[in-house]
Structures are given as C-alpha cells and as structure tokens.
Design an enzyme around this catalytic site. Structure first.
Site, PDB file in Angstrom:
ATOM      1  N   LYS A  83       0.857  -1.197   0.000  1.00 23.35           N
ATOM      2  CA  LYS A  83       0.000   0.000   0.000  1.00 23.35           C
ATOM      3  C   LYS A  83       0.884   1.235   0.000  1.00 23.35           C
ATOM      4  O   LYS A  83       1.798   1.371   0.830  1.00 23.35           O
ATOM      5  CB  LYS A  83      -0.890  -0.045   1.247  1.00 23.35           C
ATOM      6  CG  LYS A  83      -2.119   0.807   1.192  1.00 23.35           C
ATOM      7  CD  LYS A  83      -2.966   0.491   2.423  1.00 23.35           C
ATOM      8  CE  LYS A  83      -4.253   1.259   2.445  1.00 23.35           C
ATOM      9  NZ  LYS A  83      -4.936   1.097   3.746  1.00 23.35           N
TER      10      LYS A  83
HETATM   11  C1  E4P Z   1      -8.194   2.220   3.674  1.00 23.62           C
HETATM   12  O1  E4P Z   1      -7.480   1.357   3.234  1.00 23.62           O
HETATM   13  C2  E4P Z   1      -8.038   2.837   5.002  1.00 23.62           C
HETATM   14  O2  E4P Z   1      -7.424   1.883   5.849  1.00 23.62           O
HETATM   15  C3  E4P Z   1      -9.341   3.203   5.680  1.00 23.62           C
HETATM   16  O3  E4P Z   1     -10.460   2.809   4.924  1.00 23.62           O
HETATM   17  C4  E4P Z   1      -9.370   4.593   6.181  1.00 23.62           C
HETATM   18  O4  E4P Z   1     -10.609   4.815   6.809  1.00 23.62           O
HETATM   19  P1  E4P Z   1     -10.865   6.000   7.847  1.00 23.62           P
HETATM   20  O5  E4P Z   1     -11.132   7.260   7.080  1.00 23.62           O
HETATM   21  O6  E4P Z   1     -12.074   5.563   8.619  1.00 23.62           O
HETATM   22  O7  E4P Z   1      -9.633   6.107   8.704  1.00 23.62           O
END
Ligand code: E4P
Length: 217
Positions: A83
């Site tokens: 990622k």
């Molecule tokens: C995506 O891969 C992120 O881990 C996640 O969806 C972020 O979500 P949040 O805005 O609730 O922190």
C-alpha cells in the site's frame, strides 16, 4: 463485489473470515498502531489466516525509502499487497513494484485525476476515501462514479476499492455505482446482515413452530 475488512485486529478478522465474509484485509499505519502489535508479526498472522490480498502500508515518503520498506513487507508473505500513498514518489514506487509482479494498493485517493494517475501507474487497487470526503461536506460517492466511468472509458484493469467506509449505505451505494471492492470496518460488516423484519419474522416462525410441537429430525 469483493469485501475486504479494514482492521489489524486478529480476532475480528478470524471471526468474519470464518463466516465467509472476507476476500482480503487492509491495514494502515493508524490501524497497526491501534492494534499495539509489531507490523511484521501481525501482518504475517493476518496473511496466514486470509487467502486474499492483505494491504500493508509503507511509511517512508521518498521513493528509495518506499522501495526499501516494500521489500521488507513483501517478504512477509506472497499475499501481501503493498500500500502506497497517492504522491509522485508513491506512483513511481507503484510502477516499479507492479512490474516486479507484486500487487499494490494506492491509497489516500481524493480526486478522479489522482485515480487516473494511479491506474496509469498500474495499481492493482486504488482506494478512494469516501467517508473522509463526506466529512468535508462533499459526496464521496461522486468520486467512485467518476472513477468507474474513467476506468471503463480506457479499459483500465485497476480495481476501485471503496475505503473509509462508515455506514452500511456506503457499501450499498458503492456496490450500485460499480466499485470492484470495498474495505469495511468489522462493525459495519456485521451490520450488513441485520434487518428488523428478518428478526421479527424469525421470532414469529419460531413461536409458531414451538406451538406446533414438531421437531425436524
Ligand atoms: C483504507 O485502506 C483505510 O485503511 C481506511 O479505509 C481509512 O478509513 P478512515 O477514514 O475511517 O480512517
């Protein structure tokens, strides 16, 4: 539509995976910090539990640093999906990592142009952050719609992974608009099965059955 679970909590992942609801997992530095676990150890455990892609995020912000960290994360298991943030260095790293045959998830996507760049860099997944867009008074679902049109216009294979999901309606709307996958917090994933009429209907069937005095088998 693929369902990924957005957490680094092993107990939650195991329970939802056993229920057949998990096609993959996404983590991020905040979720790893919240778990209180070492990133390599916890990612290894998740990868052993789940067959699908497990996103593990780099924390370096420069290309060389990202590539160094990606090499460490990739060694954990074959299903680690690297990622990367949606920055110029992140896109450069994405291109290099994909050409090595490894899956990537380009994260922190907030615009259609960013999504177009990530697709051109060959990203396996791109994560538009729906909830965070809604938080500033815009409509996160508009971004998914735009991405769907752009990717379809040019036949990009990059998958739209709806992220920052906060509600069951986010999941429904993302599915209607054509997201390929959604990464969902465990609590929201559990809520998807709930409907008051299902509970009410089941209660009345069971009450009638008890009155009938019958048993199956
Ligand atoms: C995506 O891969 C992120 O881990 C996640 O969806 C972020 O979500 P949040 O805005 O609730 O922190």
């Amino acid at each position: 539509m693929k369902f990924f679970v957005d957490t680094a909590e092993i107990t939650e992942i195991r329970e939802l995976n056993d229920a057949g609801l998990v096609d993959g997992v996404t983590t991020n530095p905040s979720l790893i910090a919240k778990s209180g676990r070492d990133i390599v150890e916890v990612t290894k455990e998740i990868c052993a539990l789940v067959d699908g892609p497990v996103s593990a995020e780099v924390t370096a912000v420069d290309y060389a640093g990202m590539m160094r960290e990606a090499a460490v994360l990739a060694k954990i298991a074959d299903n680690v999906c690297i990622k990367l943030p949606l920055t110029l260095d992140g896109l450069k790293a994405c291109k290099a990592i994909v050409s090595d045959g490894r899956q990537t998830n380009v994260t922190l996507c907030f615009s259609a142009n960013q999504a177009l760049l990530a697709a051109k860099a060959g990203a396996t997944f791109v994560s538009p952050f729906i909830g965070r867009i809604d938080d500033i008074g815009w409509d996160g679902m508009d971004l998914i719609g735009e991405m769907r049109r752009i990717y379809d216009n040019y036949g990009f294979a990059t998958q739209i992974l709806a992220a920052s999901i906060r509600t069951v309606n986010h999941v429904k709307d993302a599915a209607l608009i054509g997201a390929d996958a959604a990464t969902i917090p465990p609590g929201v994933l559990r809520q998807l099965v709930k409907h008051p009429l299902t509970d009410k209907g089941l209660d009345s069937f069971l009450a009638d059955w008890a009155r009938s005095g019958q048993k199956i088998g």
